[in-house]
Design a protein around this motif. Structure first.
Motif, PDB file in Angstrom:
ATOM      1  N   ARG A  18       0.803  -1.373   0.492  1.00 18.61           N
ATOM      2  CA  ARG A  18       0.024  -0.087   0.016  1.00 18.61           C
ATOM      3  C   ARG A  18       0.758   0.910  -0.058  1.00 18.61           C
ATOM      4  O   ARG A  18       0.283   2.328  -0.730  1.00 18.61           O
ATOM      5  CB  ARG A  18      -0.368  -0.218   1.430  1.00 18.61           C
ATOM      6  N   LEU A  19       1.593   1.120   1.067  1.00 25.03           N
ATOM      7  CA  LEU A  19       3.162   2.063   1.082  1.00 25.03           C
ATOM      8  C   LEU A  19       3.931   2.889  -0.624  1.00 25.03           C
ATOM      9  O   LEU A  19       3.466   3.925  -0.384  1.00 25.03           O
ATOM     10  CB  LEU A  19       4.185   1.759   2.675  1.00 25.03           C
ATOM     11  N   LEU A  20       4.334   1.766  -0.653  1.00 24.50           N
ATOM     12  CA  LEU A  20       4.830   1.404  -1.898  1.00 24.50           C
ATOM     13  C   LEU A  20       4.469   2.220  -3.645  1.00 24.50           C
ATOM     14  O   LEU A  20       4.477   2.450  -3.766  1.00 24.50           O
ATOM     15  CB  LEU A  20       5.458   0.819  -2.302  1.00 24.50           C
ATOM     16  N   VAL A  21       2.661   1.335  -3.788  1.00 23.78           N
ATOM     17  CA  VAL A  21       2.458   1.780  -4.646  1.00 23.78           C
ATOM     18  C   VAL A  21       1.687   3.143  -4.940  1.00 23.78           C
ATOM     19  O   VAL A  21       1.958   4.324  -5.215  1.00 23.78           O
ATOM     20  CB  VAL A  21       1.360   0.977  -4.755  1.00 23.78           C
ATOM     21  N   SER A  22       0.921   3.718  -3.435  1.00 26.20           N
ATOM     22  CA  SER A  22       1.025   4.980  -3.042  1.00 26.20           C
ATOM     23  C   SER A  22       2.001   5.935  -3.478  1.00 26.20           C
ATOM     24  O   SER A  22       1.409   7.254  -3.536  1.00 26.20           O
ATOM     25  CB  SER A  22      -0.025   5.197  -1.699  1.00 26.20           C
ATOM     26  N   HIS A  23       2.971   5.682  -2.631  1.00 23.84           N
ATOM     27  CA  HIS A  23       3.981   6.223  -3.445  1.00 23.84           C
ATOM     28  C   HIS A  23       4.425   6.778  -4.397  1.00 23.84           C
ATOM     29  O   HIS A  23       4.473   7.612  -5.094  1.00 23.84           O
ATOM     30  CB  HIS A  23       5.640   5.864  -2.749  1.00 23.84           C
ATOM     31  N   TYR A  24       4.567   5.823  -5.343  1.00 30.23           N
ATOM     32  CA  TYR A  24       4.632   5.256  -6.827  1.00 30.23           C
ATOM     33  C   TYR A  24       3.913   6.575  -7.723  1.00 30.23           C
ATOM     34  O   TYR A  24       4.173   7.269  -8.337  1.00 30.23           O
ATOM     35  CB  TYR A  24       4.925   3.778  -7.554  1.00 30.23           C
ATOM     36  N   GLU A  25       2.686   6.002  -8.192  1.00 25.49           N
ATOM     37  CA  GLU A  25       1.319   6.491  -8.568  1.00 25.49           C
ATOM     38  C   GLU A  25       1.067   7.588  -7.778  1.00 25.49           C
ATOM     39  O   GLU A  25       1.261   8.566  -8.944  1.00 25.49           O
ATOM     40  CB  GLU A  25       0.056   5.802  -7.511  1.00 25.49           C
ATOM     41  N   ASN A  26       1.108   8.180  -6.303  1.00 26.20           N
ATOM     42  CA  ASN A  26       0.441   9.520  -6.415  1.00 26.20           C
ATOM     43  C   ASN A  26       1.851  10.716  -6.599  1.00 26.20           C
ATOM     44  O   ASN A  26       2.015  11.969  -7.083  1.00 26.20           O
ATOM     45  CB  ASN A  26      -0.030   9.578  -4.567  1.00 26.20           C
ATOM     46  N   ASN A  27       2.866   9.960  -6.047  1.00 28.14           N
ATOM     47  CA  ASN A  27       3.794  11.221  -5.691  1.00 28.14           C
ATOM     48  C   ASN A  27       5.013  11.117  -7.076  1.00 28.14           C
ATOM     49  O   ASN A  27       5.373  12.236  -7.302  1.00 28.14           O
ATOM     50  CB  ASN A  27       4.557  11.085  -3.797  1.00 28.14           C
ATOM     51  N   TYR A  28       5.708  10.125  -7.451  1.00 27.62           N
ATOM     52  CA  TYR A  28       6.024   9.646  -8.503  1.00 27.62           C
ATOM     53  C   TYR A  28       5.251  10.479  -9.546  1.00 27.62           C
ATOM     54  O   TYR A  28       6.453  11.220 -10.278  1.00 27.62           O
ATOM     55  CB  TYR A  28       6.641   8.905  -8.394  1.00 27.62           C
ATOM     56  N   GLY A  29       4.347   9.746  -9.514  1.00 25.30           N
ATOM     57  CA  GLY A  29       3.389  10.038 -10.785  1.00 25.30           C
ATOM     58  C   GLY A  29       3.297  11.451 -10.961  1.00 25.30           C
ATOM     59  O   GLY A  29       2.780  12.142 -12.191  1.00 25.30           O
ATOM     60  N   GLY A  30       2.474  11.948  -9.927  1.00 22.90           N
ATOM     61  CA  GLY A  30       2.083  13.258  -9.882  1.00 22.90           C
ATOM     62  C   GLY A  30       3.614  13.586 -10.544  1.00 22.90           C
ATOM     63  O   GLY A  30       2.409  15.046 -11.078  1.00 22.90           O
ATOM     64  N   ALA A  31       4.206  13.947 -10.115  1.00 24.03           N
ATOM     65  CA  ALA A  31       5.657  14.906 -10.411  1.00 24.03           C
ATOM     66  C   ALA A  31       5.831  15.078 -11.333  1.00 24.03           C
ATOM     67  O   ALA A  31       5.921  15.497 -12.456  1.00 24.03           O
ATOM     68  CB  ALA A  31       6.559  14.263  -9.053  1.00 24.03           C
ATOM     69  N   LEU A  32       5.943  13.802 -12.790  1.00 26.99           N
ATOM     70  CA  LEU A  32       5.820  13.089 -13.655  1.00 26.99           C
ATOM     71  C   LEU A  32       4.762  13.900 -14.581  1.00 26.99           C
ATOM     72  O   LEU A  32       4.918  14.758 -15.477  1.00 26.99           O
ATOM     73  CB  LEU A  32       5.471  11.589 -14.179  1.00 26.99           C
ATOM     74  N   ARG A  33       3.290  13.660 -13.932  1.00 25.75           N
ATOM     75  CA  ARG A  33       2.764  14.794 -14.563  1.00 25.75           C
ATOM     76  C   ARG A  33       2.959  15.552 -14.798  1.00 25.75           C
ATOM     77  O   ARG A  33       1.884  16.962 -15.509  1.00 25.75           O
ATOM     78  CB  ARG A  33       0.924  14.179 -13.776  1.00 25.75           C
ATOM     79  N   ARG A  34       2.618  17.229 -13.399  1.00 25.88           N
ATOM     80  CA  ARG A  34       3.125  17.896 -13.262  1.00 25.88           C
ATOM     81  C   ARG A  34       4.510  18.594 -13.952  1.00 25.88           C
ATOM     82  O   ARG A  34       4.153  19.814 -14.836  1.00 25.88           O
ATOM     83  CB  ARG A  34       3.191  18.228 -11.831  1.00 25.88           C
ATOM     84  N   LEU A  35       5.778  18.140 -14.112  1.00 30.88           N
ATOM     85  CA  LEU A  35       6.763  17.764 -15.054  1.00 30.88           C
ATOM     86  C   LEU A  35       5.989  18.192 -16.419  1.00 30.88           C
ATOM     87  O   LEU A  35       6.517  19.530 -17.120  1.00 30.88           O
ATOM     88  CB  LEU A  35       7.776  17.540 -15.015  1.00 30.88           C
ATOM     89  N   ASN A  36       5.643  16.946 -16.745  1.00 28.98           N
ATOM     90  CA  ASN A  36       4.783  16.827 -17.895  1.00 28.98           C
ATOM     91  C   ASN A  36       4.110  18.363 -18.620  1.00 28.98           C
ATOM     92  O   ASN A  36       3.679  19.127 -19.602  1.00 28.98           O
ATOM     93  CB  ASN A  36       4.310  15.555 -18.840  1.00 28.98           C
ATOM     94  N   ALA A  37       3.105  19.110 -18.041  1.00 28.12           N
ATOM     95  CA  ALA A  37       2.150  19.836 -17.962  1.00 28.12           C
ATOM     96  C   ALA A  37       3.133  21.749 -17.601  1.00 28.12           C
ATOM     97  O   ALA A  37       2.438  22.543 -19.034  1.00 28.12           O
ATOM     98  CB  ALA A  37       0.744  19.556 -16.184  1.00 28.12           C
ATOM     99  N   ILE A  38       3.763  20.973 -17.062  1.00 29.79           N
ATOM    100  CA  ILE A  38       4.801  22.323 -16.816  1.00 29.79           C
ATOM    101  C   ILE A  38       5.171  22.904 -18.500  1.00 29.79           C
ATOM    102  O   ILE A  38       5.241  23.964 -18.808  1.00 29.79           O
ATOM    103  CB  ILE A  38       5.803  22.309 -15.794  1.00 29.79           C
ATOM    104  N   ARG A  39       5.846  21.659 -18.658  1.00 28.86           N
ATOM    105  CA  ARG A  39       6.675  22.002 -20.234  1.00 28.86           C
ATOM    106  C   ARG A  39       5.262  21.866 -21.137  1.00 28.86           C
ATOM    107  O   ARG A  39       6.611  22.851 -21.947  1.00 28.86           O
ATOM    108  CB  ARG A  39       7.970  20.335 -20.487  1.00 28.86           C
ATOM    109  N   ALA A  40       4.816  21.412 -21.155  1.00 30.12           N
ATOM    110  CA  ALA A  40       3.354  22.431 -22.335  1.00 30.12           C
ATOM    111  C   ALA A  40       3.331  23.410 -21.571  1.00 30.12           C
ATOM    112  O   ALA A  40       3.042  24.460 -23.116  1.00 30.12           O
ATOM    113  CB  ALA A  40       2.613  20.995 -21.920  1.00 30.12           C
TER     114      ALA A  40
END
Ligand SMILES: [Fe+2]
Length: 336
Positions: A18-40
């Motif tokens: 639960r911890l690892l998947v939440s961290h991966y999906e929400n925090n890592y995934g969230g940073a990647l989505r934010r980075l792509n949105a900023i770059r766009a």
């Protein structure tokens, strides 16, 4: 693009799925989505007419998001067992890296004491403990980072330990120190060693070490979550058929699926495979994109189907913000 989890989240030592998947999906995934949105946003900017405060804001956020993406990738890649095995908790650095740690810190033990103390000292705040190679200093350094954008200039991270509360709070509450000790028993020294060899310019890219265990090795047999998202916008015969494969023992771990997918038991592939239309692309996914989808894709390709495995599985799909529907197991076969 999203990187898949290389660790098996259900099999770690004292770190919950639960911890690892939440961290991966929400925090890592969230940073990647934010980075792509900023770059766009940056790509569409009229630089000459944009006020300085807006440029400053976007460029600052871009740096923070990119740092977060890169450090989370180093963090997750550094964890997990070998192949299909859980981490033993006993593994030690490979010889070349052990010698470098001895040279730069006196001994592996001395390095470990400094690294873990530095991480524990960040408890109550947040940041990263980083082992990095500095070409200019000619040595490995334990680098303190108060946030995602803090880095020693020109240094390459070899190992990164996430000290943000989201990395441990679900399992350890406020006991950051217990988290650090537990994390150190889950390191994958093969991958950390490969990262060190690459940093000092002695390694070749060891692609298979950085692929989920059991995923297809040929690139044409894999599809990224981003490519799948684009492919699902096609109509008719170009739209891939989605197969959701799950071992019976893993069914309790599942709550959702991709819209339009049908769920099957991998063990009875000959029973359901003949219903698949030929000439349509097929995408197979499982939870994390390890051997469940990898083995099925191999079999489907041997039978002449144009099948590809979703890299990182539905977990990577969640992390890029892909939508899902509640699990429908009505097509799942009884397995004797
Ligand atoms: Fe994190």
């Amino acid at each position: 693009m999203i990187r898949p989890l290389l660790l098996k989240p259900q099999w770690m030592n004292g770190l919950s799925e639960r911890l690892l998947v939440s961290h991966y999906e929400n925090n890592y995934g969230g940073a990647l989505r934010r980075l792509n949105a900023i770059r766009a946003r940056l790509a569409a900017l009229d630089w000459a007419r944009t006020p300085a405060f807006e440029i400053n804001g976007l460029k600052r956020e871009e740096l923070i998001a990119a740092g977060s993406v890169i450090l989370h990738e180093v963090y997750f890649d550094s964890l997990g067992g070998h192949g299909d095995s859980p981490p033993t908790g006993l593994a030690e650095p490979p010889a070349a890296l052990a010698q470098a740690l001895e040279r730069d810190f006196g001994s592996v033990m001395a390095w470990r004491a400094e690294f873990t103390s530095m991480a524990k000292a960040l408890a109550g705040g947040s940041g990263w403990a980083i082992l990095a190679w500095s070409e200019r200093l000619g040595r490995l350094v334990n680098q303190w980072a108060a946030d995602h954008a803090h880095a020693l200039s020109g240094a390459t991270p070899i190992l990164a330990l996430d000290m943000y509360e989201h990395a441990y709070h679900l399992d350890f509450g406020a006991k950051a120190s217990a988290y650090v000790d537990q994390l150190m028993t889950n390191l994958n020294w093969d991958r950390i060693g490969a990262r060190y060899r690459l940093a000092i310019g002695e390694g070749a890219r060891e692609d298979e070490l950085f692929l989920p265990y059991g995923a297809p090795t040929q690139e044409e047999a894999r599809i990224s979550a981003e490519e799948l998202k684009a492919a699902l916008e096609n109509d008719g015969d170009r739209r891939p058929i989605l197969l959701d494969l799950c071992l019976p023992r893993d069914l309790p771990r599942r709550i959702d699926m991709l819209a339009g997918a049908s769920m099957h038991a991998p063990a009875v592939l000959p029973r359901w495979v003949e219903d698949l239309p030929r000439g349509r692309p097929i995408v197979v996914y499982c939870i994390c994109g390890f051997q469940v989808s990898g083995t099925a894709v191999k079999e489907l390709r041997q039978r002449g189907y144009n099948a590809r495995a979703l890299v990182g599985g539905i977990t990577a799909w969640h992390a890029i913000g892909g939508t899902t529907v509640p699990l429908d197991a009505s097509t799942y076969e009884e397995v004797a």
